[in-house]
Design an enzyme around this catalytic site. Structure first.
Site, PDB file in Angstrom:
ATOM      1  N   HIS A  59       0.835  -1.204   0.000  1.00 16.21           N
ATOM      2  CA  HIS A  59       0.000   0.000   0.000  1.00 16.21           C
ATOM      3  C   HIS A  59       0.867   1.252   0.000  1.00 16.21           C
ATOM      4  O   HIS A  59       1.176   1.814   1.059  1.00 16.21           O
ATOM      5  CB  HIS A  59      -0.914  -0.019   1.219  1.00 16.21           C
ATOM      6  CG  HIS A  59      -2.013   0.993   1.176  1.00 16.21           C
ATOM      7  ND1 HIS A  59      -3.157   0.864   1.912  1.00 16.21           N
ATOM      8  CD2 HIS A  59      -2.146   2.158   0.493  1.00 16.21           C
ATOM      9  CE1 HIS A  59      -3.951   1.900   1.685  1.00 16.21           C
ATOM     10  NE2 HIS A  59      -3.353   2.696   0.809  1.00 16.21           N
ATOM     11  N   HIS A  61       1.794   5.090  -2.303  1.00 12.59           N
ATOM     12  CA  HIS A  61       1.420   6.071  -3.324  1.00 12.59           C
ATOM     13  C   HIS A  61       2.699   6.725  -3.835  1.00 12.59           C
ATOM     14  O   HIS A  61       3.332   7.487  -3.106  1.00 12.59           O
ATOM     15  CB  HIS A  61       0.486   7.136  -2.729  1.00 12.59           C
ATOM     16  CG  HIS A  61      -0.779   6.583  -2.173  1.00 12.59           C
ATOM     17  ND1 HIS A  61      -1.939   6.492  -2.898  1.00 12.59           N
ATOM     18  CD2 HIS A  61      -1.067   6.086  -0.939  1.00 12.59           C
ATOM     19  CE1 HIS A  61      -2.897   5.958  -2.146  1.00 12.59           C
ATOM     20  NE2 HIS A  61      -2.393   5.705  -0.946  1.00 12.59           N
ATOM     21  N   PHE A  62       3.085   6.406  -5.063  1.00 16.53           N
ATOM     22  CA  PHE A  62       4.277   7.015  -5.652  1.00 16.53           C
ATOM     23  C   PHE A  62       3.916   8.192  -6.561  1.00 16.53           C
ATOM     24  O   PHE A  62       4.797   8.789  -7.174  1.00 16.53           O
ATOM     25  CB  PHE A  62       5.105   5.968  -6.397  1.00 16.53           C
ATOM     26  CG  PHE A  62       5.934   5.091  -5.488  1.00 16.53           C
ATOM     27  CD1 PHE A  62       5.915   5.266  -4.107  1.00 16.53           C
ATOM     28  CD2 PHE A  62       6.740   4.089  -6.009  1.00 16.53           C
ATOM     29  CE1 PHE A  62       6.674   4.461  -3.265  1.00 16.53           C
ATOM     30  CE2 PHE A  62       7.504   3.287  -5.178  1.00 16.53           C
ATOM     31  CZ  PHE A  62       7.476   3.471  -3.811  1.00 16.53           C
ATOM     32  N   ARG A  63       2.622   8.513  -6.665  1.00 13.14           N
ATOM     33  CA  ARG A  63       2.137   9.754  -7.291  1.00 13.14           C
ATOM     34  C   ARG A  63       2.505   9.898  -8.770  1.00 13.14           C
ATOM     35  O   ARG A  63       2.480  11.006  -9.307  1.00 13.14           O
ATOM     36  CB  ARG A  63       2.677  10.963  -6.537  1.00 13.14           C
ATOM     37  CG  ARG A  63       2.453  10.971  -5.035  1.00 13.14           C
ATOM     38  CD  ARG A  63       0.991  10.938  -4.670  1.00 13.14           C
ATOM     39  NE  ARG A  63       0.767  11.244  -3.251  1.00 13.14           N
ATOM     40  CZ  ARG A  63      -0.343  10.959  -2.593  1.00 13.14           C
ATOM     41  NH1 ARG A  63      -1.343  10.332  -3.221  1.00 13.14           N
ATOM     42  NH2 ARG A  63      -0.483  11.287  -1.329  1.00 13.14           N
ATOM     43  N   ASP A 150      -8.411   2.633  -3.883  1.00 12.01           N
ATOM     44  CA  ASP A 150      -7.954   3.215  -2.625  1.00 12.01           C
ATOM     45  C   ASP A 150      -8.032   4.734  -2.644  1.00 12.01           C
ATOM     46  O   ASP A 150      -7.639   5.389  -3.604  1.00 12.01           O
ATOM     47  CB  ASP A 150      -6.520   2.811  -2.321  1.00 12.01           C
ATOM     48  CG  ASP A 150      -6.018   3.496  -1.068  1.00 12.01           C
ATOM     49  OD1 ASP A 150      -6.638   3.312  -0.011  1.00 12.01           O
ATOM     50  OD2 ASP A 150      -5.042   4.261  -1.148  1.00 12.01           O
ATOM     51  N   HIS A 177     -10.673   0.827   0.524  1.00 13.27           N
ATOM     52  CA  HIS A 177     -10.642   1.947   1.464  1.00 13.27           C
ATOM     53  C   HIS A 177     -12.038   2.052   2.064  1.00 13.27           C
ATOM     54  O   HIS A 177     -13.007   2.330   1.358  1.00 13.27           O
ATOM     55  CB  HIS A 177     -10.280   3.242   0.726  1.00 13.27           C
ATOM     56  CG  HIS A 177     -10.194   4.432   1.621  1.00 13.27           C
ATOM     57  ND1 HIS A 177      -8.995   5.040   1.932  1.00 13.27           N
ATOM     58  CD2 HIS A 177     -11.147   5.140   2.279  1.00 13.27           C
ATOM     59  CE1 HIS A 177      -9.219   6.065   2.735  1.00 13.27           C
ATOM     60  NE2 HIS A 177     -10.519   6.142   2.966  1.00 13.27           N
ATOM     61  N   HIS A 230      -5.633  -0.231   5.738  1.00 16.78           N
ATOM     62  CA  HIS A 230      -5.329   0.673   6.864  1.00 16.78           C
ATOM     63  C   HIS A 230      -6.452   0.725   7.911  1.00 16.78           C
ATOM     64  O   HIS A 230      -7.066   1.760   8.150  1.00 16.78           O
ATOM     65  CB  HIS A 230      -4.980   2.079   6.381  1.00 16.78           C
ATOM     66  CG  HIS A 230      -5.833   2.635   5.275  1.00 16.78           C
ATOM     67  ND1 HIS A 230      -7.202   2.556   5.253  1.00 16.78           N
ATOM     68  CD2 HIS A 230      -5.495   3.292   4.141  1.00 16.78           C
ATOM     69  CE1 HIS A 230      -7.668   3.145   4.173  1.00 16.78           C
ATOM     70  NE2 HIS A 230      -6.661   3.596   3.474  1.00 16.78           N
ATOM     71  N   ASP A 303       0.805   2.809   3.765  1.00 20.57           N
ATOM     72  CA  ASP A 303      -0.005   3.859   3.134  1.00 20.57           C
ATOM     73  C   ASP A 303       0.851   5.108   2.922  1.00 20.57           C
ATOM     74  O   ASP A 303       0.414   6.236   3.170  1.00 20.57           O
ATOM     75  CB  ASP A 303      -1.246   4.174   3.963  1.00 20.57           C
ATOM     76  CG  ASP A 303      -2.245   5.073   3.223  1.00 20.57           C
ATOM     77  OD1 ASP A 303      -2.115   5.210   1.988  1.00 20.57           O
ATOM     78  OD2 ASP A 303      -3.140   5.638   3.863  1.00 20.57           O
ATOM     79  N   HIS A 307       3.102  14.374   0.388  1.00 18.07           N
ATOM     80  CA  HIS A 307       2.584  15.693   0.018  1.00 18.07           C
ATOM     81  C   HIS A 307       3.685  16.708   0.281  1.00 18.07           C
ATOM     82  O   HIS A 307       4.586  16.474   1.099  1.00 18.07           O
ATOM     83  CB  HIS A 307       1.346  16.060   0.837  1.00 18.07           C
ATOM     84  CG  HIS A 307       0.169  15.165   0.623  1.00 18.07           C
ATOM     85  ND1 HIS A 307      -0.520  15.103  -0.561  1.00 18.07           N
ATOM     86  CD2 HIS A 307      -0.444  14.278   1.460  1.00 18.07           C
ATOM     87  CE1 HIS A 307      -1.508  14.232  -0.457  1.00 18.07           C
ATOM     88  NE2 HIS A 307      -1.488  13.714   0.754  1.00 18.07           N
TER      89      HIS A 307
END
Length: 421
Positions: A59, A61-63, A150, A177, A230, A303, A307
């Site tokens: 889980h 997030h590599f954006r 997610d 999610h 999560h 997760d 940002h």
């Protein structure tokens, strides 16, 4: 050829806990035992350290594509390697959404140059709209290991049932999610005393509980492999335990922030402690640890959600939710779970390698001859202060915290992906 000497091998797949040498040749484990040093190009002295299967995070997030200013595949992979991870599964909430083969191939092609294994999950519904299923069969054939929307719940129960039936047929996991938006006043902070002090309605644990209950019941009905992402609510932990007792193939993830912190962290760290689902009460935290101890929760997943500081340094209600977590995950597992006596190192490694691999049908989570040489070497007793991240982002409440357990080497396919300086 590489030789790891005198390390304490902890391999949950074979229930091995012993001091051995490990020989690596052509990207694979060649031999385990007492091995002569002659002929090896690289020798790592792992005395006093634990040698374990490379960690797997299902889980992250590599954006990438679309939000590379927050993180990209290469910086995300570097962050993962620094945290001891040799395989990660990226979520599909990119721009564009990974709901077709073209976007999936973009990530796969870019990931070929990463120092670790970067897998890309596909969306369950087209455009994350919750209206129409993607072509799951075609996406699986193209290399998607599983499916998830997610970040957003799927409110159409009939559509979720259809997705589960297809997932069962294809033998792939669905990861959910679990937050009903109609029960959330303001996301990112628990509906309780802290949110009341902030003048915000907050996110009730009921928003999670009702969705977990629905999906657990449908998992019992369909036999699909379902991952509750999560988990943050103690009631939801009990619901997963109930579903398992009735034969459901339900897995659950716990994130390090949910078993380490409570809503009180929002007072100190503000938006850097804002995430979905939110940090909850001490009772919820203890229930999550209870679920980890009795294997109701089999998986630890970060997760990892980068940002920028500019995005986070605004009024709480306007800040995006999410924190980074790859570089602190193992140490938080050791600091919050092993050192207090909740889990053994064997069980921690199982939840960070074997069970994640089992969820996504991967064959990499064991140190045995002829297996891929995906390995983490860490000092279980070394103390260090969180910070100086390889990620592009630094949005985490753990910066400055003293943690125990330091990654020294991450080896992926026989190559050193990270080495502590």
């Amino acid at each position: 050829m590489m030789l790891i000497k005198n390390g304490r091998l902890i391999n949950p797949a074979t229930n091995t806990d012993e001091v051995v040498d490990i020989a690596i040749k052509e990207g694979k484990i060649e031999k385990i035992g007492k091995i002569d040093e002659n002929g090896y190009e690289k020798i790592i002295d792992a005395e006093g350290m634990i040698v374990a299967p490379g960690l797997i995070d299902v889980h992250v997030h590599f954006r990438d594509p679309g939000f590379e200013y927050k993180e990209d595949i290469m910086t995300g992979a570097a962050s993962a390697a620094k945290g001891g991870f040799t395989t990660v599964v990226c979520m599909a909430n990119t721009k564009p959404v990974v709901d077709n083969e073209e976007v999936l191939r973009y990530v796969q092609n870019k990931a070929e140059n990463a120092p670790i294994n970067v897998l890309q999950a596909a969306a369950i519904t087209k455009g994350f709209m919750g209206k129409e299923l993607v072509d799951m069969k075609a996406l699986k054939e193209a290399g998607a290991p599983g499916f998830t929307d997610d970040g957003l719940p799927i409110n159409d129960t009939a559509l979720v049932m259809k997705a589960m039936e297809m997932a069962k047929e294809l033998d792939v996991p669905l990861s959910f999610h679990e937050e009903d938006p109609s029960l959330i006043g303001n996301p990112g902070v628990n509906a309780g005393k802290v949110s009341e002090e902030m003048g915000l309605p907050g996110a009730s644990n009921a928003a999670e509980d009702v969705m977990v209950a629905r999906d657990c019941m449908m998992a019992i009905k369909t036999g699909a492999k379902v991952d509750i992402q999560h988990i943050s609510s103690g009631v939801s932990v009990d619901m997963v335990r109930f579903a398992k007792s009735h034969g459901a193939r339900v897995y659950a993830e716990a994130s390090p922030h949910h078993f380490t912190l409570t809503e009180e962290a929002v007072r100190e760290h503000g938006t850097f402690a804002k995430m979905n689902p939110p940090l909850r009460t001490e009772w919820d935290r203890e229930k999550i640890i209870e679920g980890l101890k009795d294997d109701t929760i089999e998986i630890i997943a970060t997760d990892h959600a980068p940002h920028t500081n500019e995005e986070k340094n605004v009024e709480f209600r306007n800040a995006p939710s999410g924190i980074i977590g790859l570089e602190t995950s193992l140490a938080l597992g050791i600091t919050s779970l092993v050192k207090p006596g909740h889990l053994s190192y064997m069980k921690l490694m199982e939840k960070m390698s074997v069970k994640p691999a089992e969820l996504y049908n991967l064959k990499t989570a064991s140190i045995e001859p002829d297996m891929p040489a995906d390995i983490v070497i860490f000092n279980p007793d070394e103390k260090w202060t969180a910070g100086d991240y390889a990620s592009k982002a630094e949005n985490t409440p753990f910066t400055g915290m003293e943690l125990t357990g330091k990654v020294k080497y991450t080896i992926c396919a026989g190559n050193i992906a990270y080495m502590d300086k």
